[in-house]
Design a protein around this motif. Structure first.
Motif, PDB file in Angstrom:
ATOM      1  N   LEU B  33       5.388  25.197 -23.453  1.00 39.16           N
ATOM      2  CA  LEU B  33       4.506  25.988 -22.603  1.00 39.16           C
ATOM      3  C   LEU B  33       3.094  26.005 -23.177  1.00 39.16           C
ATOM      4  CD1 LEU B  33       7.140  28.773 -22.261  1.00 39.16           C
ATOM      5  CD2 LEU B  33       6.230  27.541 -20.291  1.00 39.16           C
ATOM      6  N   PHE B  34       2.116  25.927 -22.295  1.00 42.36           N
ATOM      7  CA  PHE B  34       0.728  25.832 -22.722  1.00 42.36           C
ATOM      8  C   PHE B  34      -0.163  26.683 -21.816  1.00 42.36           C
ATOM      9  CE2 PHE B  34       1.444  21.977 -25.272  1.00 42.36           C
ATOM     10  CZ  PHE B  34       2.580  21.449 -24.674  1.00 42.36           C
ATOM     11  N   TRP B  35      -1.264  27.146 -22.404  1.00 49.34           N
ATOM     12  CA  TRP B  35      -2.377  27.667 -21.630  1.00 49.34           C
ATOM     13  C   TRP B  35      -3.633  26.890 -22.015  1.00 49.34           C
ATOM     14  CZ3 TRP B  35      -2.965  30.818 -17.558  1.00 49.34           C
ATOM     15  CH2 TRP B  35      -1.905  31.668 -17.202  1.00 49.34           C
ATOM     16  N   TYR B  36      -4.332  26.421 -20.971  1.00 51.41           N
ATOM     17  CA  TYR B  36      -5.602  25.736 -21.150  1.00 51.41           C
ATOM     18  C   TYR B  36      -6.699  26.544 -20.450  1.00 51.41           C
ATOM     19  CZ  TYR B  36      -3.487  21.360 -22.820  1.00 51.41           C
ATOM     20  OH  TYR B  36      -2.816  20.414 -23.551  1.00 51.41           O
ATOM     21  N   VAL B  37      -7.930  26.368 -20.924  1.00 52.17           N
ATOM     22  CA  VAL B  37      -9.069  27.001 -20.290  1.00 52.17           C
ATOM     23  C   VAL B  37     -10.124  25.929 -20.008  1.00 52.17           C
ATOM     24  CG1 VAL B  37     -10.131  27.614 -22.508  1.00 52.17           C
ATOM     25  CG2 VAL B  37     -10.786  28.845 -20.442  1.00 52.17           C
ATOM     26  N   GLN B  38     -10.752  26.058 -18.850  1.00 53.67           N
ATOM     27  CA  GLN B  38     -11.860  25.170 -18.531  1.00 53.67           C
ATOM     28  C   GLN B  38     -13.092  26.006 -18.224  1.00 53.67           C
ATOM     29  OE1 GLN B  38     -11.603  22.645 -15.024  1.00 53.67           O
ATOM     30  NE2 GLN B  38     -13.001  21.158 -15.925  1.00 53.67           N
ATOM     31  N   SER B  39     -14.060  25.952 -19.114  1.00 53.59           N
ATOM     32  CA  SER B  39     -15.338  26.616 -18.876  1.00 53.59           C
ATOM     33  C   SER B  39     -16.220  25.683 -18.060  1.00 53.59           C
ATOM     34  CB  SER B  39     -15.996  26.954 -20.209  1.00 53.59           C
ATOM     35  OG  SER B  39     -15.173  27.830 -20.946  1.00 53.59           O
ATOM     36  N   PRO B  40     -17.207  26.224 -17.376  1.00 55.82           N
ATOM     37  CA  PRO B  40     -18.071  25.384 -16.527  1.00 55.82           C
ATOM     38  C   PRO B  40     -18.668  24.204 -17.286  1.00 55.82           C
ATOM     39  CG  PRO B  40     -18.484  27.700 -16.108  1.00 55.82           C
ATOM     40  CD  PRO B  40     -17.542  27.648 -17.278  1.00 55.82           C
ATOM     41  N   GLY B  41     -18.512  23.008 -16.729  1.00 54.56           N
ATOM     42  CA  GLY B  41     -19.075  21.810 -17.338  1.00 54.56           C
ATOM     43  C   GLY B  41     -18.328  21.292 -18.541  1.00 54.56           C
ATOM     44  N   GLN B  42     -17.203  21.907 -18.841  1.00 54.32           N
ATOM     45  CA  GLN B  42     -16.437  21.504 -20.025  1.00 54.32           C
ATOM     46  C   GLN B  42     -15.090  20.908 -19.627  1.00 54.32           C
ATOM     47  OE1 GLN B  42     -17.874  21.910 -23.142  1.00 54.32           O
ATOM     48  NE2 GLN B  42     -19.631  22.549 -21.911  1.00 54.32           N
ATOM     49  N   GLY B  43     -14.466  20.266 -20.590  1.00 53.48           N
ATOM     50  CA  GLY B  43     -13.113  19.790 -20.367  1.00 53.48           C
ATOM     51  C   GLY B  43     -12.112  20.906 -20.575  1.00 53.48           C
ATOM     52  N   LEU B  44     -10.853  20.581 -20.407  1.00 53.26           N
ATOM     53  CA  LEU B  44      -9.788  21.546 -20.642  1.00 53.26           C
ATOM     54  C   LEU B  44      -9.592  21.726 -22.143  1.00 53.26           C
ATOM     55  CD1 LEU B  44      -7.299  20.109 -18.027  1.00 53.26           C
ATOM     56  CD2 LEU B  44      -8.322  22.377 -17.925  1.00 53.26           C
ATOM     57  N   GLN B  45      -9.544  22.982 -22.553  1.00 53.44           N
ATOM     58  CA  GLN B  45      -9.347  23.290 -23.967  1.00 53.44           C
ATOM     59  C   GLN B  45      -8.040  24.049 -24.131  1.00 53.44           C
ATOM     60  OE1 GLN B  45     -12.206  26.025 -25.711  1.00 53.44           O
ATOM     61  NE2 GLN B  45     -11.773  25.300 -27.779  1.00 53.44           N
ATOM     62  N   LEU B  46      -7.254  23.654 -25.111  1.00 50.33           N
ATOM     63  CA  LEU B  46      -5.986  24.320 -25.356  1.00 50.33           C
ATOM     64  C   LEU B  46      -6.228  25.683 -26.000  1.00 50.33           C
ATOM     65  CD1 LEU B  46      -2.861  24.088 -25.354  1.00 50.33           C
ATOM     66  CD2 LEU B  46      -3.056  23.202 -27.693  1.00 50.33           C
ATOM     67  N   LEU B  47      -5.680  26.730 -25.370  1.00 50.92           N
ATOM     68  CA  LEU B  47      -5.777  28.088 -25.919  1.00 50.92           C
ATOM     69  C   LEU B  47      -4.622  28.374 -26.854  1.00 50.92           C
ATOM     70  CD1 LEU B  47      -6.748  30.327 -22.864  1.00 50.92           C
ATOM     71  CD2 LEU B  47      -8.151  29.858 -24.881  1.00 50.92           C
ATOM     72  N   LEU B  48      -3.424  28.038 -26.411  1.00 53.03           N
ATOM     73  CA  LEU B  48      -2.236  28.288 -27.220  1.00 53.03           C
ATOM     74  C   LEU B  48      -1.061  27.528 -26.625  1.00 53.03           C
ATOM     75  CD1 LEU B  48      -0.732  30.408 -25.161  1.00 53.03           C
ATOM     76  CD2 LEU B  48      -2.146  32.090 -26.316  1.00 53.03           C
ATOM     77  N   LYS B  49       0.009  27.475 -27.401  1.00 54.85           N
ATOM     78  CA  LYS B  49       1.204  26.749 -26.969  1.00 54.85           C
ATOM     79  C   LYS B  49       2.433  27.413 -27.555  1.00 54.85           C
ATOM     80  CE  LYS B  49       0.368  23.616 -30.841  1.00 54.85           C
ATOM     81  NZ  LYS B  49      -0.191  22.308 -31.249  1.00 54.85           N
ATOM     82  N   TYR B  50       3.549  27.238 -26.864  1.00 54.63           N
ATOM     83  CA  TYR B  50       4.832  27.731 -27.328  1.00 54.63           C
ATOM     84  C   TYR B  50       5.833  26.592 -27.304  1.00 54.63           C
ATOM     85  CZ  TYR B  50       9.336  30.031 -27.520  1.00 54.63           C
ATOM     86  OH  TYR B  50      10.610  30.380 -27.883  1.00 54.63           O
ATOM     87  N   PHE B  51       6.508  26.396 -28.447  1.00 51.52           N
ATOM     88  CA  PHE B  51       7.563  25.393 -28.514  1.00 51.52           C
ATOM     89  C   PHE B  51       8.907  26.056 -28.791  1.00 51.52           C
ATOM     90  CE2 PHE B  51       4.547  22.415 -27.790  1.00 51.52           C
ATOM     91  CZ  PHE B  51       3.691  22.102 -28.830  1.00 51.52           C
ATOM     92  N   SER B  52       8.931  26.970 -29.742  1.00 56.90           N
ATOM     93  CA  SER B  52      10.169  27.669 -30.088  1.00 56.90           C
ATOM     94  C   SER B  52       9.797  28.808 -31.025  1.00 56.90           C
ATOM     95  CB  SER B  52      11.165  26.721 -30.765  1.00 56.90           C
ATOM     96  OG  SER B  52      10.651  26.264 -32.002  1.00 56.90           O
ATOM     97  N   GLY B  53      10.801  29.619 -31.371  1.00 54.25           N
ATOM     98  CA  GLY B  53      10.580  30.666 -32.359  1.00 54.25           C
ATOM     99  C   GLY B  53      10.039  31.945 -31.750  1.00 54.25           C
ATOM    100  N   ASP B  54       9.140  32.590 -32.468  1.00 52.36           N
ATOM    101  CA  ASP B  54       8.578  33.869 -32.046  1.00 52.36           C
ATOM    102  C   ASP B  54       8.021  33.757 -30.628  1.00 52.36           C
ATOM    103  OD1 ASP B  54       6.331  36.246 -33.714  1.00 52.36           O
ATOM    104  OD2 ASP B  54       7.363  36.316 -31.780  1.00 52.36           O
ATOM    105  N   THR B  55       8.445  34.675 -29.780  1.00 53.60           N
ATOM    106  CA  THR B  55       8.066  34.559 -28.368  1.00 53.60           C
ATOM    107  C   THR B  55       6.656  35.067 -28.087  1.00 53.60           C
ATOM    108  OG1 THR B  55       9.121  36.692 -27.943  1.00 53.60           O
ATOM    109  CG2 THR B  55      10.453  34.711 -27.565  1.00 53.60           C
ATOM    110  N   LEU B  56       6.023  35.694 -29.059  1.00 55.34           N
ATOM    111  CA  LEU B  56       4.628  36.115 -28.919  1.00 55.34           C
ATOM    112  C   LEU B  56       3.769  35.127 -29.692  1.00 55.34           C
ATOM    113  CD1 LEU B  56       2.752  38.250 -27.722  1.00 55.34           C
ATOM    114  CD2 LEU B  56       2.975  39.525 -29.882  1.00 55.34           C
ATOM    115  N   VAL B  57       2.906  34.455 -28.977  1.00 55.04           N
ATOM    116  CA  VAL B  57       2.125  33.367 -29.557  1.00 55.04           C
ATOM    117  C   VAL B  57       0.657  33.761 -29.600  1.00 55.04           C
ATOM    118  CG1 VAL B  57       1.481  30.951 -29.314  1.00 55.04           C
ATOM    119  CG2 VAL B  57       3.743  31.698 -28.591  1.00 55.04           C
ATOM    120  N   GLN B  58       0.047  33.545 -30.727  1.00 51.70           N
ATOM    121  CA  GLN B  58      -1.382  33.821 -30.874  1.00 51.70           C
ATOM    122  C   GLN B  58      -2.176  32.536 -30.667  1.00 51.70           C
ATOM    123  OE1 GLN B  58      -2.455  36.983 -31.299  1.00 51.70           O
ATOM    124  NE2 GLN B  58      -0.287  37.566 -31.207  1.00 51.70           N
ATOM    125  N   GLY B  59      -3.307  32.657 -30.006  1.00 53.88           N
ATOM    126  CA  GLY B  59      -4.135  31.490 -29.767  1.00 53.88           C
ATOM    127  C   GLY B  59      -5.554  31.696 -30.236  1.00 53.88           C
TER     128      GLY B  59
END
Lengths: 116, 116
Positions: B33-59
């Motif tokens: 699972l992933f969250w990306y952010v796109q600011s105006p004029g920018q590409g997609l930037q990865l905020l955070l990701k979840y693969f396994s383990g602790d279900t609360l993920v810091q980005g």
């Protein structure tokens, strides 16, 4: 280190013309992906290169789209002939390691294609 | 079919207020699972990701997300929004099995506006 670079940033062409989009991935990244976002819809996968080989092209809309990756470096996506429904933002992404599901993909800023 | 749903197309919050962006997915197994952010004029930037383990993920940028298996959700949160957080946010999933294309499946995005 340079990020993923896409050229041009914008392109406006007439229906029936040909357009070629270019993506320069991060140096050393074997994986290269193309995605497209049609206005108001989700970003959709088009295809995936591993080095110079097409690993998955299941998202390519039709045979008017041709992608290449010369020598496993930069990639081009050609649309010939362009249709109105091809308008959208085309994103390129690259990642380092083939087979690693937890490998981060880095995105370019996208090419906004408008077909009139 | 595999899909990602972001039910909120557009959200407006006041600067300093808390934020929660919703994401639900449909997938055969628990995906990456992933969250990306796109600011105006920018590409997609990865905020955070979840693969396994602790279900609360810091980005990055003070964002966090919580994976809830029972709800098939991966909501993004920030306790205090800054004006610079105004952007479009994308939730995405990928296969957890690796060795494959690892293409991302995106939601339609949530456009965040921040009021002074």
């Amino acid at each position: 280190e340079a990020g993923v670079t896409q050229f041009p940033s914008h392109s406006v062409i007439e229906k029936g013309q040909t357009v070629t989009l270019r993506c320069d991935p991060i140096s050393g990244h074997d994986n290269l992906y193309w995605y497209r976002r049609v206005m108001g819809k989700e970003i959709k996968f088009l295809l995936h290169f591993v080095k110079e080989s097409k690993q998955d092209e299941s998202g390519m809309p039709n045979n008017r789209f041709l992608a290449e990756r010369t020598g496993g470096t930069y990639s081009t996506l050609k649309v010939q002939p362009a249709e109105l429904e091809d308008s959208g933002v085309y994103f390129c992404a690259s990642s380092q390691m083939y087979g690693g599901g937890n490998t981060e993909a880095f995105f370019g800023q996208g090419t906004r294609l408008t077909v009139v | 079919a595999q899909s990602v749903t972001q039910p909120d197309i557009h959200i407006t919050v006041s600067e300093g207020a808390s934020l929660e962006l919703r994401c639900n997915y449909s997938y055969g197994a628990t995906p990456y699972l992933f969250w990306y952010v796109q600011s105006p004029g920018q590409g997609l930037q990865l905020l955070l990701k979840y693969f396994s383990g602790d279900t609360l993920v810091q980005g990055i940028k003070g964002f966090e997300a919580e994976f809830k298996r029972s709800q098939s959700s991966f909501n993004l949160r920030k306790p205090s929004v800054h004006w610079s957080d105004a952007a479009e946010y994308f939730c995405a999933v990928a296969s957890p099995y690796g060795g494959a294309t690892n293409k991302l499946i995106f939601g339609t995005g949530t456009l965040l506006a921040v009021q002074p």
